[in-house]
Design a protein around this motif. Sequence first.
Motif, PDB file in Angstrom:
ATOM      1  N   ILE A 207      -4.054 -20.492   5.546  1.00  0.00           N
ATOM      2  CA  ILE A 207      -3.113 -19.859   4.616  1.00  0.00           C
ATOM      3  C   ILE A 207      -2.958 -18.410   5.063  1.00  0.00           C
ATOM      4  N   SER A 208      -1.776 -18.051   5.530  1.00  0.00           N
ATOM      5  CA  SER A 208      -1.577 -16.696   6.037  1.00  0.00           C
ATOM      6  C   SER A 208      -0.939 -15.777   5.011  1.00  0.00           C
ATOM      7  N   SER A 209      -0.444 -16.318   3.904  1.00  0.00           N
ATOM      8  CA  SER A 209       0.120 -15.488   2.839  1.00  0.00           C
ATOM      9  C   SER A 209       0.306 -16.339   1.595  1.00  0.00           C
ATOM     10  N   PHE A 210       0.247 -15.691   0.432  1.00  0.00           N
ATOM     11  CA  PHE A 210       0.596 -16.338  -0.832  1.00  0.00           C
ATOM     12  C   PHE A 210       1.966 -15.798  -1.242  1.00  0.00           C
ATOM     13  N   ALA A 211       2.989 -16.153  -0.486  1.00  0.00           N
ATOM     14  CA  ALA A 211       4.289 -15.506  -0.630  1.00  0.00           C
ATOM     15  C   ALA A 211       5.124 -16.063  -1.765  1.00  0.00           C
ATOM     16  N   SER A 212       4.963 -17.340  -2.087  1.00  0.00           N
ATOM     17  CA  SER A 212       5.806 -17.939  -3.119  1.00  0.00           C
ATOM     18  C   SER A 212       5.139 -19.200  -3.652  1.00  0.00           C
ATOM     19  N   GLU A 213       5.767 -19.800  -4.657  1.00  0.00           N
ATOM     20  CA  GLU A 213       5.273 -21.059  -5.199  1.00  0.00           C
ATOM     21  C   GLU A 213       5.323 -22.169  -4.147  1.00  0.00           C
ATOM     22  N   ASN A 214       6.175 -21.998  -3.116  1.00  0.00           N
ATOM     23  CA  ASN A 214       6.217 -22.991  -2.044  1.00  0.00           C
ATOM     24  C   ASN A 214       4.862 -23.128  -1.356  1.00  0.00           C
ATOM     25  N   ASN A 241      -4.718 -12.766   6.135  1.00  0.00           N
ATOM     26  CA  ASN A 241      -3.908 -13.018   4.941  1.00  0.00           C
ATOM     27  C   ASN A 241      -3.938 -11.774   4.063  1.00  0.00           C
ATOM     28  N   GLY A 242      -2.815 -11.065   3.990  1.00  0.00           N
ATOM     29  CA  GLY A 242      -2.743  -9.818   3.243  1.00  0.00           C
ATOM     30  C   GLY A 242      -2.532  -9.989   1.753  1.00  0.00           C
ATOM     31  N   GLY A 243      -2.454 -11.235   1.274  1.00  0.00           N
ATOM     32  CA  GLY A 243      -2.345 -11.465  -0.159  1.00  0.00           C
ATOM     33  C   GLY A 243      -0.993 -11.992  -0.564  1.00  0.00           C
ATOM     34  N   GLY A 244      -0.520 -11.563  -1.738  1.00  0.00           N
ATOM     35  CA  GLY A 244       0.735 -12.054  -2.289  1.00  0.00           C
ATOM     36  C   GLY A 244       0.607 -12.330  -3.768  1.00  0.00           C
ATOM     37  N   LEU A 245       1.001 -13.504  -4.190  1.00  0.00           N
ATOM     38  CA  LEU A 245       1.049 -13.833  -5.612  1.00  0.00           C
ATOM     39  C   LEU A 245      -0.327 -14.236  -6.140  1.00  0.00           C
ATOM     40  N   ILE A 246      -0.794 -13.519  -7.142  1.00  0.00           N
ATOM     41  CA  ILE A 246      -2.093 -13.789  -7.742  1.00  0.00           C
ATOM     42  C   ILE A 246      -2.123 -15.180  -8.378  1.00  0.00           C
ATOM     43  N   SER A 301      -6.388  -8.500  -1.032  1.00  0.00           N
ATOM     44  CA  SER A 301      -5.714  -8.759  -2.295  1.00  0.00           C
ATOM     45  C   SER A 301      -5.931 -10.187  -2.799  1.00  0.00           C
ATOM     46  N   ALA A 302      -4.852 -10.968  -2.969  1.00  0.00           N
ATOM     47  CA  ALA A 302      -4.978 -12.314  -3.520  1.00  0.00           C
ATOM     48  C   ALA A 302      -5.832 -13.205  -2.637  1.00  0.00           C
ATOM     49  N   ALA A 303      -5.851 -12.953  -1.318  1.00  0.00           N
ATOM     50  CA  ALA A 303      -6.713 -13.722  -0.414  1.00  0.00           C
ATOM     51  C   ALA A 303      -8.180 -13.383  -0.671  1.00  0.00           C
ATOM     52  N   GLU A 304      -8.463 -12.120  -0.974  1.00  0.00           N
ATOM     53  CA  GLU A 304      -9.821 -11.743  -1.359  1.00  0.00           C
ATOM     54  C   GLU A 304     -10.183 -12.355  -2.710  1.00  0.00           C
ATOM     55  N   LEU A 305      -9.218 -12.426  -3.607  1.00  0.00           N
ATOM     56  CA  LEU A 305      -9.460 -13.047  -4.913  1.00  0.00           C
ATOM     57  C   LEU A 305      -9.906 -14.495  -4.738  1.00  0.00           C
ATOM     58  N   TYR A 325     -10.746  -6.481   3.532  1.00  0.00           N
ATOM     59  CA  TYR A 325     -10.047  -5.192   3.451  1.00  0.00           C
ATOM     60  C   TYR A 325     -10.473  -4.339   2.260  1.00  0.00           C
ATOM     61  N   GLY A 326     -10.573  -4.921   1.090  1.00  0.00           N
ATOM     62  CA  GLY A 326     -10.966  -4.163  -0.097  1.00  0.00           C
ATOM     63  C   GLY A 326      -9.818  -3.752  -0.986  1.00  0.00           C
ATOM     64  N   LYS A 327      -8.905  -4.680  -1.269  1.00  0.00           N
ATOM     65  CA  LYS A 327      -7.778  -4.408  -2.175  1.00  0.00           C
ATOM     66  C   LYS A 327      -7.935  -5.283  -3.410  1.00  0.00           C
ATOM     67  N   GLY A 328      -8.497  -4.692  -4.457  1.00  0.00           N
ATOM     68  CA  GLY A 328      -8.750  -5.427  -5.682  1.00  0.00           C
ATOM     69  C   GLY A 328      -7.786  -5.083  -6.794  1.00  0.00           C
ATOM     70  N   GLN A 329      -6.692  -4.411  -6.472  1.00  0.00           N
ATOM     71  CA  GLN A 329      -5.672  -4.069  -7.460  1.00  0.00           C
ATOM     72  C   GLN A 329      -4.375  -4.798  -7.126  1.00  0.00           C
ATOM     73  N   GLY A 330      -3.583  -5.073  -8.152  1.00  0.00           N
ATOM     74  CA  GLY A 330      -2.306  -5.764  -7.975  1.00  0.00           C
ATOM     75  C   GLY A 330      -1.144  -4.902  -8.413  1.00  0.00           C
ATOM     76  N   GLN A 331       0.033  -5.209  -7.870  1.00  0.00           N
ATOM     77  CA  GLN A 331       1.208  -4.373  -8.111  1.00  0.00           C
ATOM     78  C   GLN A 331       2.399  -5.178  -8.630  1.00  0.00           C
ATOM     79  N   MET A 332       3.294  -4.463  -9.334  1.00  0.00           N
ATOM     80  CA  MET A 332       4.626  -4.972  -9.639  1.00  0.00           C
ATOM     81  C   MET A 332       5.590  -4.299  -8.667  1.00  0.00           C
ATOM     82  N   HIS A 333       6.624  -5.044  -8.240  1.00  0.00           N
ATOM     83  CA  HIS A 333       7.621  -4.525  -7.303  1.00  0.00           C
ATOM     84  C   HIS A 333       8.944  -4.394  -8.055  1.00  0.00           C
ATOM     85  N   LEU A 334       9.361  -3.169  -8.354  1.00  0.00           N
ATOM     86  CA  LEU A 334      10.529  -2.935  -9.203  1.00  0.00           C
ATOM     87  C   LEU A 334      11.734  -2.538  -8.356  1.00  0.00           C
ATOM     88  N   PRO A 335      12.807  -3.317  -8.386  1.00  0.00           N
ATOM     89  CA  PRO A 335      14.011  -2.949  -7.638  1.00  0.00           C
ATOM     90  C   PRO A 335      14.807  -1.874  -8.380  1.00  0.00           C
TER      91      PRO A 335
END
Length: 496
Positions: A207-214, A241-246, A301-305, A325-335
């Motif tokens: 799993i290289s990313s949690f990019a979407s429900e797919n 895997n840099g993370g993605g959707l929790i 991030s989510a991969a560490e989770l 890596y050590g990213k235990g915080q999550g973000q919202m992406h606002l357009p």
Amino acid sequence: MKKTAKKLTALALSAALLTAPAGAITADGQSETWFDGVWSLIDAFSIKTEHDPYVLQNYINKYLEKHPEEMYDVINDILGLLDTHSMYLSSEEYSQGFSTLEGFVGIGVGLQQTAGGVQIGEVMRYSAAEEAGLQIGDLIVKIDGEDVSGAETADVASRLRGQEGTTVSVTVRRQGRDITVSITRRQVNQIYVSNSTLTQGVEYIKISSFASENDWQAFSEIWNGLAKKNTRAVVLDLRGNGGGLIDVAFKIANAMTPDKGVTLAGVRYRDDMGGLEETVSTGGGLPLNKIVVLVNGGTASAAELLTGILQDTAKNVTVIGEKTYGKGQGQMHLPLINGDKLVITTLEMELPGQGCWEGRGLTPDIQVGNSTVSVREDALHALDTSGTMYFGEVSDNIYAMTERLQLLGLIGEPTNTFNGDVLDAVNGFCSSYDLPAAAYASPEMLSALSDAISALSGKTYTLDMQMQSALEICRLAAAKPQQYSVRPDGTWKRNS
């Protein structure tokens, strides 16, 4: 999965792309300044600004009236005081930094830099690269006939991308053999999950990313098919895997957990956004003998989770690799209405045993780094390719063969005994060279092996010691009794 109720369920994803307008910002900018609008979003959502007053806001507005070109830097300076993950990005910067969320046109591979050059670290599911037969571990040596063996990852990635419908010729080196394929570029589906059977009873899932429900759907399809294969052990590769959707990470963790009522992890929001929300397993996961999780410094991030949940809650899990890596915080992406994006930290993730790992990462149970190997054919024992070697045989020629198989990363140590590990290594090599699998090493296979080592002689490349360690552990686990039985209809039941 059972979750506590809260107000912002729809905003619980660490990488959710919101479609709502950016606060009270107006197109003509007359209702308030652009900074006022962006700041209102920061103040409303950032986990670090709860109860903070609008300190210096008027001063900053007056400054920006005289220096409007400093808007970008001012906002990022303010965000930098809050945490290390919040940022203001132009649309171009966002597309470059979060391509896994937006998709791209290319062939569908993930790349990694190694001592020997740029290597394929992921072949994306349903991609053009998968259809062309490219494999994880392939070293990219030419693109459209041009040598790229000394190129950097970014350069190779750029050359593989292009306009949809155009064709690119890719030459890869696989265990000493150069293979050239022609691939038509197309929109890469946001699916970053793939799998293969390593040996009887052992499955590899990348799993290289949690990019979407797919990605969840792809994983679910793979996981639900393991029982039919009588799988007893799994290598779960989350390296890079840099993370993605929790939520996707939670769904995967839940699917992998056999027991009901296990607290998987918690997500802590601001008090005015619901506080701590815990996720509890529903149970029913396939009871495997062993799960090995591979991680490195690019696991975040989510991969560490997911890694931490399995490490803290499952007795059959071993984490191998390097500190994450050590990213235990999550973000919202606002357009924003001008196309820019505001990325704001809104939550912290808390594991049941290790708590929040922000800034410190997760430590593997077995710390192993990959090593570089220089091939010198003249330093190896002579290999006789004229005869056949059979299972159970003991000879010096088997040692010479396994020396070469070790250099290709197919076996841990050379041996003079043709045992089960050697047979797996022989068939692994045969698979890469389109040779039929057999319970012996044929002259054809030995000649191909000799040619492969000759082609690599004098070259240096990376040997995946992490994968070797995982495979050895999983082979031992797969030799133990299975903890479930498969029914005639393909379903399974847990053995008592």
